[in-house]
Design an enzyme around this catalytic site. Structure first.
Site, PDB file in Angstrom:
ATOM      1  N   HIS A  32      46.729  -8.528  49.287  1.00  0.00           N
ATOM      2  CA  HIS A  32      47.462  -9.756  48.945  1.00  0.00           C
ATOM      3  C   HIS A  32      46.441 -10.904  48.934  1.00  0.00           C
ATOM      4  O   HIS A  32      46.353 -11.709  49.855  1.00  0.00           O
ATOM      5  CB  HIS A  32      48.570 -10.011  49.982  1.00  0.00           C
ATOM      6  CG  HIS A  32      49.277 -11.325  49.760  1.00  0.00           C
ATOM      7  ND1 HIS A  32      50.049 -11.598  48.664  1.00  0.00           N
ATOM      8  CD2 HIS A  32      49.302 -12.459  50.503  1.00  0.00           C
ATOM      9  CE1 HIS A  32      50.525 -12.824  48.736  1.00  0.00           C
ATOM     10  NE2 HIS A  32      50.080 -13.374  49.846  1.00  0.00           N
ATOM     11  N   ASP A  43      54.329 -10.760  45.439  1.00  0.00           N
ATOM     12  CA  ASP A  43      53.497 -10.632  44.244  1.00  0.00           C
ATOM     13  C   ASP A  43      54.226  -9.828  43.165  1.00  0.00           C
ATOM     14  O   ASP A  43      54.142 -10.138  41.978  1.00  0.00           O
ATOM     15  CB  ASP A  43      52.166  -9.956  44.609  1.00  0.00           C
ATOM     16  CG  ASP A  43      51.498 -10.666  45.770  1.00  0.00           C
ATOM     17  OD1 ASP A  43      51.158 -11.844  45.621  1.00  0.00           O
ATOM     18  OD2 ASP A  43      51.350 -10.059  46.853  1.00  0.00           O
TER      19      ASP A  43
HETATM   20  C1  LMR Z   1      51.446 -16.936  48.847  1.00  0.00           C
HETATM   21  O1  LMR Z   1      51.078 -15.958  48.197  1.00  0.00           O
HETATM   22  O2  LMR Z   1      52.221 -17.784  48.394  1.00  0.00           O
HETATM   23  C2  LMR Z   1      50.903 -17.138  50.223  1.00  0.00           C
HETATM   24  O3  LMR Z   1      50.338 -15.969  50.702  1.00  0.00           O
HETATM   25  C3  LMR Z   1      49.929 -18.234  50.151  1.00  0.00           C
HETATM   26  C4  LMR Z   1      49.397 -18.720  51.470  1.00  0.00           C
HETATM   27  O4  LMR Z   1      48.189 -18.919  51.543  1.00  0.00           O
HETATM   28  O5  LMR Z   1      50.174 -18.965  52.383  1.00  0.00           O
END
Ligand code: LMR
Length: 410
Positions: free
Chosen positions: A248, A220
């Site tokens: 997250h 992120d």
């Molecule tokens: C991401 O942020 O790309 C992953 O956490 C998404 C996911 O759901 O695998």
């Protein structure tokens, strides 16, 4: 009355858990891990690849081999990550590595395929590869555990069910870490919902310091840096001091207030409060989902790169004035976030594998409100898995409510 009793009981059990934990953390520095049979070495790695047997001219500057366990090792993320780890670009060109790979009965064939590709890559620093399906064997002596594997949410599955099913996996794996891993093992959880999975692993591994558990929010942070660079018309290497706060999930808080671009406050460079709040923030928080729409599957390469970044953030000193984001236990944090959550904070490291939470980030009213929302979500997630962490929690309040979920699933 019942509520009062429950509060009393949870306070009491929290205190005794803390006492146990303090004892365990004191013991962690003195006690050797129990001898657990390690997983079988694979293929060419059955030969003795002890660095001691090598030409000293080649290896004299090398450190002691580091043992790194990786779960979900035959998946898409690991398929990028393992080769980065083996090449030396993550732990350093003087750091030989042993990879201990965990798969499942279903994926063991694919895992052998991964091990074969690692064999054929002839990485000089890759001294051992072992594969297995028993977490106790695979985590034996691990100094790092990169917990990439988790179940994806199936069609129609409630988030609470996902939390529960993945939670059970992380309970088993936490207990295995507790028994088998190095007592100072650093644990990075990637499998979603990663904050709460990390919490479950941590609460089931009292022999390992709580501080050592991380959930990945570096992805992120990288996404936020990219968006700031794009808006400012600058290359992304000029963006620093970008914190991700909280979960997250789509409630995460990418912090523009403390961010810098070319050494100046990002808010003075971009000067567009509406953009920060209404575009930057949701774009970063839903980037995983946007990617799935384009790509048809979750991010894998950029996730692997961010895992590498997250590890390097702990093994290389943080540049003066900068920070990195990682979700860690909130106990005693300087921002008043409730204790006992795995919450993403801006951190700094001396490069010794340890870190401290930065205490000089400014929070304004907008940030505080956003932080409270992501904290509330983490408290609710914790309540939903209270049965997996030996805690008296409230009822699971995320069934049937609008789903803020992990970034990829919107
Ligand atoms: C991401 O942020 O790309 C992953 O956490 C998404 C996911 O759901 O695998």
């Amino acid at each position: 009355m019942q509520v009062a009793m429950q509060t009393k009981l949870s306070t009491k059990s929290a205190v005794s858990r803390r006492t146990l934990r303090v004892k365990a953390e004191a013991a962690a520095t003195t006690t050797a891990p129990p001898a657990v049979k390690p997983a079988e070495k694979y293929g060419v790695f059955r030969l003795s690849y002890d660095v001691q047997n090598e030409d000293r001219a080649l290896t004299k500057t090398w450190k002691k081999t580091v043992k790194v366990a990786v779960t979900g090792a035959s998946g898409n993320i690991a398929n990028h990550l393992l080769f980065m780890l083996a090449s030396g670009e993550v732990y350093g060109k003087d750091q030989p590595i042993a990879l201990q790979l965990l798969g499942s009965d279903r994926s063991i064939g694919a895992l052998e395929g991964v091990a074969m590709e690692l064999e054929d890559s002839l990485y000089p620093l890759l001294r051992e590869v072992s594969i297995g399906v028993d977490p106790m064997e695979v985590f034996a002596g691990a100094e790092w555990a990169l917990m990439v594997g988790a179940k994806p949410r199936g069609p129609g599955m409630e988030r609470a069910d996902l939390l529960n099913q993945n939670g059970e996996i992380f309970q088993v794996q936490g207990r295995a870490l507790n028994e088998a891993a190095d007592r100072n093992c650093k644990v990075l959880v990637v499998g979603n919902p990663c904050n709460t999975n990390a919490l479950i692993a941590m609460e089931n591994a009292p022999n390992i310091p709580r501080k050592n558990f991380h959930a990945l929010t570096r992805l992120d942070e990288n996404r936020a840096k990219c968006q700031l660079a794009l808006k400012a018309g600058k290359f992304y290497t000029s963006v620093s001091r970008v914190a991700i706060w909280g979960n997250h999930s789509t409630t995460q808080v990418p912090d523009f207030l403390n961010a810098k671009i070319g050494g100046l406050p990002a808010v003075n460079v971009i000067r567009d409060d509406k953009w920060f709040k209404e575009q930057f923030t949701p774009t970063v928080a839903t980037r995983g989902g946007a990617l799935i729409k384009k790509w048809g599957k979750s991010s894998a390469a950029s996730t692997a790169v961010s895992i590498a970044d997250a590890i390097r953030a702990l093994v290389v000193p943080t540049a003066p004035g900068d920070c990195f984001s990682t979700a860690v236990v909130s106990d005693g944090n300087p921002y008043g976030v409730k204790d006992g959550l795995i919450f993403s904070f801006p951190c700094r490291s001396k490069g010794d594998g340890d870190y401290e939470i930065c205490n000089d980030f400014i929070l304004d009213d907008w940030l505080r409100t956003k932080l409270a929302a992501t904290e509330d979500e983490l408290v609710k997630e914790r309540d939903c898995v209270s049965h997996l962490i030996g805690r008296m929690g409230g009822a699971c309040a995320i069934r049937g409510v609008p789903d803020t979920t992990v970034p990829g699933e919107n």
